[in-house]
Design an enzyme around this catalytic site. Structure first.
Site, PDB file in Angstrom:
ATOM      1  N   ASP A 364     100.551 -21.304  30.537  1.00  0.00           N
ATOM      2  CA  ASP A 364     102.167 -20.890  30.172  1.00  0.00           C
ATOM      3  C   ASP A 364     102.103 -19.884  29.105  1.00  0.00           C
ATOM      4  O   ASP A 364     101.370 -20.127  28.169  1.00  0.00           O
ATOM      5  CB  ASP A 364     102.948 -22.246  29.703  1.00  0.00           C
ATOM      6  N   ASP A 366     104.145 -18.072  26.139  1.00  0.00           N
ATOM      7  CA  ASP A 366     105.531 -18.050  25.365  1.00  0.00           C
ATOM      8  C   ASP A 366     105.485 -17.056  24.434  1.00  0.00           C
ATOM      9  O   ASP A 366     104.972 -16.951  23.189  1.00  0.00           O
ATOM     10  CB  ASP A 366     105.385 -19.497  24.611  1.00  0.00           C
ATOM     11  N   GLU A 368     107.355 -14.356  22.353  1.00  0.00           N
ATOM     12  CA  GLU A 368     108.641 -14.229  21.684  1.00  0.00           C
ATOM     13  C   GLU A 368     108.835 -12.926  20.879  1.00  0.00           C
ATOM     14  O   GLU A 368     108.301 -12.882  19.599  1.00  0.00           O
ATOM     15  CB  GLU A 368     109.073 -15.538  20.962  1.00  0.00           C
ATOM     16  N   TYR A 436     118.454 -22.701  23.497  1.00  0.00           N
ATOM     17  CA  TYR A 436     118.469 -23.396  22.064  1.00  0.00           C
ATOM     18  C   TYR A 436     118.482 -22.497  20.828  1.00  0.00           C
ATOM     19  O   TYR A 436     117.863 -21.192  21.397  1.00  0.00           O
ATOM     20  CB  TYR A 436     117.404 -24.787  22.071  1.00  0.00           C
TER      21      TYR A 436
END
Length: 594
Positions: A364, A366, A368, A436
């Site tokens: 995965d 991630d 950002e 979120y």
């Protein structure tokens, strides 16, 4: 050196020569480690007689190609494929009932056979003491999503049956004295294979019962065919004192389909270990271990990786991905994007390292954020994420999962528009939309707002900062709904110095938090500041001068209803340790997705 021992059916057994007979000693073999190219072995010699032994000799045969390479606490010699171990000068005397062990390292795939101790059978059998018969075919009853009860007709033995070993999918899961076993912690909608062997008063095991196939209820795996993914953080084993075993004791492991292990580092254009101690070095005692077996000093890996390996044995349908990056380590993706193939190769070599390749089912990412700003700003270009995911898919192949956590910024010209997410999605199994952290105390004086609004609402501080807007924007770019998972935070964000109960109030700064100002776990907030309102599908609470927003079981259920209505692939959450000890939020998510 006591650890699960791998021989046929994965059970700890004494190997014997049925033609020999003796009652003065037994010798039992355990395969303590297996690292592919070699293994560790241990024998335990026990005086089962009534007089003191002054010496002992253990003999066994190995098939061609299997050999002892180093030994301790005994002198081991060989003649062809026949091996002999004799006691040292200081450990040969054994009083009645006493035992001693010796060990060795070996090479090759074979198992010992034809064992003798002091010239007699290693199992201490006597003439006429035959192994027990096979039990009758097991029958499963009271079959539920996560549990069942197994019963079976008794075995027979000339001197009596002492107990039964129960096997699930080839691994021993229990030893019982009766003819039934309640099994729990199972995955819903999952098929398991059970068999049972009997053990007599001399410790001899008989042949296995016929194998029976049992499928738990629930359909299509836990939660139907919807993805329910949770993040497990490697740093949680420190101050938070949250370990892999907590996934079992909380009941959460049986209610999720996937776990993202966070995080691996991204540096030097490559995937790197994030925390070696937590990942594979920290040792666990029996009480803290998933299967109740303590780590040993010489096992190939320990830490979270070994505990996750044990977890997968209990929940064979569970998929575990190694997640790389995150807020702190996303700065390394820009360099990685300069050579996607080299980056993908580094990730593959790390994830598929032989020491833990069986633990992970994919990778995965991630990031950002690609071609946008997070903790740092990236300018690698709109195509960088697509090129990276293409390289990862090519290297990891169709047999591994390739996924990513992605932004939920749906503002015009925002982060979703900054990168080619649609182009990248064609190489991914699914995308976890981080719905979120839309609002929080980076705006120190407010206005107060729910950090995870499901929909927009009148007075929202930033239009486009809501879950539905993000989902609709991704769908409009051509990403199939079934590839999108809705994000849930198992924590709240809050301000202090707030006098207004409704959202939109002013504040003086972040509210106090256990680990971080302005941030607190759900398990704390549910008691310290219970919700007293809901807006845009998210709960909020005003207690004293503090104002918090967070999800509750009720709002999680409403968000899961939205995910199902939109045809999304499922949901995911950050992260397990924010939930209650009995997995209150995971349970709500699981139930609502069925």
């Amino acid at each position: 050196m006591l650890i699960a021992f791998i021989l046929p059916l994965g059970v700890l057994i004494g190997l014997s020569n049925p033609a020999a007979a003796a009652t003065s000693a037994t010798a039992t073999y355990t395969k303590t480690q297996d690292w592919g190219t070699g293994f560790g072995g241990q024998w335990v010699v026990k005086n089962t007689g009534t007089t003191t032994l002054t010496s002992w000799t253990v003999e066994w045969d190995y098939p061609a190609g299997t050999r002892v390479t180093g030994f301790w606490d005994a002198d081991i010699t060989s003649s062809g494929n026949h091996w002999t171990a004799k006691n040292k000068s200081w450990n040969g005397t054994l009083a009645p009932g006493a035992s001693v062990s010796f060990g060795y390292n070996g090479a090759g795939p074979g198992a010992p056979s034809g064992c003798k101790v002091n010239g007699a059978s290693c199992d201490g059998s006597t003439p006429g003491d035959n192994p027990p018969s096979a039990p009758g075919t097991p029958v499963a009853g009271n079959i539920q999503d996560h549990s069942l009860t197994l019963t079976w007709p008794a075995a027979t033995d000339d001197n009596g049956v002492q107990g039964y070993d129960v096997f699930r999918n080839g691994s021993k899961v229990a030893t019982v004295t009766g003819t039934s076993f309640p099994d729990s912690g199972l995955a819903a909608g999952t098929t398991y294979l059970y068999s049972v062997t009997a053990r007599d008063t001399a410790g001899q095991t008989g042949p296995p019962s016929p194998e029976v196939s049992v499928t738990t209820t629930g359909g299509g795996g836990p939660g139907g065919d919807k993805i329910r993914l949770g993040y497990f953080t490697n740093w949680g084993v420190y101050q938070r004192n949250y370990h892999v075993k907590n996934l079992v004791t909380s009941g959460s492991a049986g209610k999720v389909t996937h776990i993202n292990y966070a995080f691996g580092n991204v540096t030097g254009g490559a995937c790197q270990i994030g925390d070696a101690y937590a990942d594979y070095q920290k040792t666990y005692d029996a009480a803290s271990s998933v299967d109740g077996v303590a780590d040993t000093w010489d096992q190939p890996i320990a830490g979270n990786f070994n505990q996750l390996r044990k977890l997968k044995k209990l929940y064979p349908n569970l998929k575990i991905l190694w997640s790389f990056g995150g807020w702190t380590w996303s700065g390394g993706f820009g360099q990685a994007a300069q050579n996607p193939a080299a980056f993908a190769e580094s990730c593959y070599r790390l994830v598929e390292d032989p020491r833990w390749a069986d633990v992970f089912d994919g990778i995965d990412i991630d990031w950002e954020y690609p071609n946008a700003c997070g903790l740092s700003c990236d300018s690698s270009g709109s195509a960088s994420l697509r090129n990276m995911m293409s390289a990862l898919r090519a290297r990891f192949g169709a047999g591994n999962l390739v996924t990513a956590a992605v932004t939920a910024d749906a503002t015009p010209g925002g982060k979703i528009d900054a990168a080619d997410y649609a182009g990248a999605a064609q190489y991914m199994d699914f995308l976890n939309v981080m719905t979120y952290d839309f609002f929080g105390t980076w705006a120190r004086t407010g206005p107060t707002a729910p950090h995870s609004p499901l929909t927009s609402y009148a007075g929202i501080p930033t239009p486009g900062f809501d879950s539905d807007s993000a989902i609709q924007k991704y769908k409009a770019k051509g990403i199939p709904a079934a590839k999108l998972n809705l994000g849930i935070g198992f924590y709240g964000r809050g301000w202090t110095g707030v006098t207004q109960s409704a959202p939109g109030g002013t504040a003086t700064g972040p509210a106090p938090g256990t680990y971080e100002q302005g941030n607190e776990d759900y398990k704390v907030l549910r008691n310290s500041c219970p919700s007293n309102g809901t807006i845009a599908g998210t709960a909020y609470a005003h207690c004293g001068s503090n104002w918090w927003s967070y999800d509750t079981p009720a709002t999680v259920a409403s968000k899961m209803a939205y995910a199902k209505n939109q045809g999304l692939g499922g949901a995911f959450f950050w992260e397990f340790s924010g939930d209650t000890a009995n997995g209150e939020l995971v349970t709500a998510l699981d139930n609502a997705l069925k």
